[in-house]
Design an enzyme around this catalytic site. Structure first.
Site, PDB file in Angstrom:
ATOM      1  N   HIS A   1       6.316   8.130  52.492  1.00  0.00           N
ATOM      2  CA  HIS A   1       7.072   9.118  53.279  1.00  0.00           C
ATOM      3  C   HIS A   1       6.137  10.251  53.735  1.00  0.00           C
ATOM      4  CE1 HIS A   1      10.838  11.696  53.837  1.00  0.00           C
ATOM      5  NE2 HIS A   1       9.879  12.620  53.810  1.00  0.00           N
ATOM      6  N   GLU A   2       5.274  10.725  52.818  1.00  0.00           N
ATOM      7  CA  GLU A   2       4.371  11.846  53.155  1.00  0.00           C
ATOM      8  C   GLU A   2       3.272  11.403  54.126  1.00  0.00           C
ATOM      9  OE1 GLU A   2       5.547  14.568  52.413  1.00  0.00           O
ATOM     10  OE2 GLU A   2       6.869  14.006  50.764  1.00  0.00           O
TER      11      GLU A   2
ATOM     12  N   CYS B   1      14.487  14.580  53.124  1.00  0.00           N
ATOM     13  CA  CYS B   1      13.308  15.212  53.731  1.00  0.00           C
ATOM     14  C   CYS B   1      13.587  16.702  53.870  1.00  0.00           C
ATOM     15  CB  CYS B   1      13.039  14.596  55.104  1.00  0.00           C
ATOM     16  SG  CYS B   1      11.579  15.283  55.917  1.00  0.00           S
ATOM     17  N   LEU B   2      12.622  17.521  53.446  1.00  0.00           N
ATOM     18  CA  LEU B   2      12.805  18.972  53.542  1.00  0.00           C
ATOM     19  C   LEU B   2      12.874  19.420  55.006  1.00  0.00           C
ATOM     20  CD1 LEU B   2      10.389  20.089  50.676  1.00  0.00           C
ATOM     21  CD2 LEU B   2      12.890  19.879  50.593  1.00  0.00           C
TER      22      LEU B   2
ATOM     23  N   HIS C   1       4.561  11.527  57.501  1.00  0.00           N
ATOM     24  CA  HIS C   1       4.520  12.891  58.068  1.00  0.00           C
ATOM     25  C   HIS C   1       3.147  13.181  58.679  1.00  0.00           C
ATOM     26  CE1 HIS C   1       8.305  14.842  57.152  1.00  0.00           C
ATOM     27  NE2 HIS C   1       8.239  14.538  55.858  1.00  0.00           N
TER      28      HIS C   1
ATOM     29  N   GLY D   1       7.947  16.505  47.205  1.00  0.00           N
ATOM     30  CA  GLY D   1       6.723  16.256  47.961  1.00  0.00           C
ATOM     31  C   GLY D   1       6.692  17.162  49.179  1.00  0.00           C
TER      32      GLY D   1
ATOM     33  N   GLN E   1       4.475  19.565  57.699  1.00  0.00           N
ATOM     34  CA  GLN E   1       5.790  20.222  57.610  1.00  0.00           C
ATOM     35  C   GLN E   1       5.694  21.743  57.599  1.00  0.00           C
ATOM     36  OE1 GLN E   1       6.797  17.429  54.189  1.00  0.00           O
ATOM     37  NE2 GLN E   1       8.828  17.784  55.034  1.00  0.00           N
TER      38      GLN E   1
HETATM   39  O1  K1U Z   1       8.488  15.203  52.527  1.00  0.00           O
HETATM   40  C1  K1U Z   1       9.501  15.796  52.195  1.00  0.00           C
HETATM   41  O2  K1U Z   1      10.261  16.219  53.033  1.00  0.00           O
HETATM   42  C2  K1U Z   1       9.825  15.952  50.735  1.00  0.00           C
HETATM   43  C3  K1U Z   1      10.846  14.930  50.258  1.00  0.00           C
HETATM   44  C4  K1U Z   1      10.137  13.827  49.531  1.00  0.00           C
HETATM   45  C5  K1U Z   1      10.940  12.559  49.341  1.00  0.00           C
HETATM   46  C6  K1U Z   1      12.058  12.532  48.535  1.00  0.00           C
HETATM   47  C7  K1U Z   1      12.763  11.358  48.360  1.00  0.00           C
HETATM   48  C8  K1U Z   1      12.340  10.213  48.971  1.00  0.00           C
HETATM   49  C9  K1U Z   1      11.236  10.252  49.789  1.00  0.00           C
HETATM   50  C10 K1U Z   1      10.534  11.427  49.957  1.00  0.00           C
HETATM   51  C11 K1U Z   1      11.789  15.643  49.337  1.00  0.00           C
HETATM   52  O3  K1U Z   1      11.421  16.246  48.387  1.00  0.00           O
HETATM   53  S1  K1U Z   1      13.452  15.542  49.755  1.00  0.00           S
HETATM   54  C12 K1U Z   1      14.175  16.670  48.658  1.00  0.00           C
HETATM   55  C13 K1U Z   1      15.159  16.175  47.747  1.00  0.00           C
HETATM   56  O4  K1U Z   1      16.216  16.655  47.853  1.00  0.00           O
HETATM   57  C14 K1U Z   1      14.939  15.192  46.683  1.00  0.00           C
HETATM   58  C15 K1U Z   1      14.540  15.644  45.456  1.00  0.00           C
HETATM   59  C16 K1U Z   1      14.388  14.754  44.413  1.00  0.00           C
HETATM   60  C17 K1U Z   1      14.615  13.398  44.606  1.00  0.00           C
HETATM   61  C18 K1U Z   1      15.024  12.946  45.828  1.00  0.00           C
HETATM   62  C19 K1U Z   1      15.191  13.854  46.868  1.00  0.00           C
HETATM   63 ZN    ZN Z   2       9.839  14.557  54.620  1.00  0.00          ZN
END
Ligand code: K1U
Ligand code: ZN
Length: 170
Positions: A136-137, A94-95, A140, A46, A51
């Site tokens: 979560h988004e 979170c990225l 943000h 996401g 961001q």
């Molecule tokens: O908003 C963001 O920073 C993106 C975030 C989204 C998110 C992932 C997990 C739970 C809540 C929100 C990410 O993509 S974190 C990246 C990551 O490493 C991940 C990828 C797949 C599943 C879980 C985490």
């Molecule tokens: Zn995030």
């Protein structure tokens, strides 16, 4: 299309409250395309416009498993309404806070109302990862980060971790 730089915690620009999109025009469509490029490049599931330092209410997501067909989803001006009092834990990442993960409790089932990339309104009921990710988004877009739900000690550790990860990348 372009991969945009992602803001990292504790950058104060991550605290900006994003503005509603009034028209889904070419500039928004270009932003959406760039956000997908950025999200896929960073291997996220996401991304909120906040961001990438764009303060409009735009979210992109792709919850497809690795090595399966992409399932890109766009949420413009998303509204999220809990459909249950039940809270579920999920180990969020979170990225903008690389290599930090922690359990966050959120409503297990929500209704999402938004515009798609063509400006058409839609509504969907969500549970599981979609429910977690949209909440979560949406946070943000409101200048909120998942570490805000954690103790001060964990926030301090997250800040140190991000500093180290970013320093290593340079
Ligand atoms: O908003 C963001 O920073 C993106 C975030 C989204 C998110 C992932 C997990 C739970 C809540 C929100 C990410 O993509 S974190 C990246 C990551 O490493 C991940 C990828 C797949 C599943 C879980 C985490
Ligand atoms: Zn995030």
């Amino acid at each position: 299309m372009a991969v945009l730089p992602i803001l990292h915690y504790p950058d104060p620009r991550l605290r900006t409250v994003a503005k509603e999109v009034t028209q889904v025009d070419d500039a928004i469509k270009t932003l959406v395309a760039d956000m997908f490029d950025t999200m896929y490049d960073a291997k996220g599931i996401g991304l909120a416009a906040t961001q990438v330092d764009r303060h409009v209410r735009v979210v992109v997501m792709d919850l497809a498993q690795e090595n399966s067909t992409p399932q890109p989803q766009v949420f413009i001006n998303p509204k999220v309404t809990p459909l249950t009092d039940e809270l579920c834990p999920y180990k969020e990442g979170c990225l903008s806070i690389p290599e930090v993960y922690d359990d966050i409790m959120r409503p297990a089932r929500v209704k999402i109302e938004a515009l798609d990339v063509d400006g058409q309104a839609f509504s969907v009921e969500a549970d599981g990862l979609l429910a977690v990710c949209i909440q979560h988004e949406l946070d943000h877009l409101n200048g909120v980060l998942f570490v805000d739900y954690l103790s001060r000690l964990k926030q301090d550790r997250a800040r140190d971790k991000v500093r180290k990860v970013i320093a290593k990348q340079k």
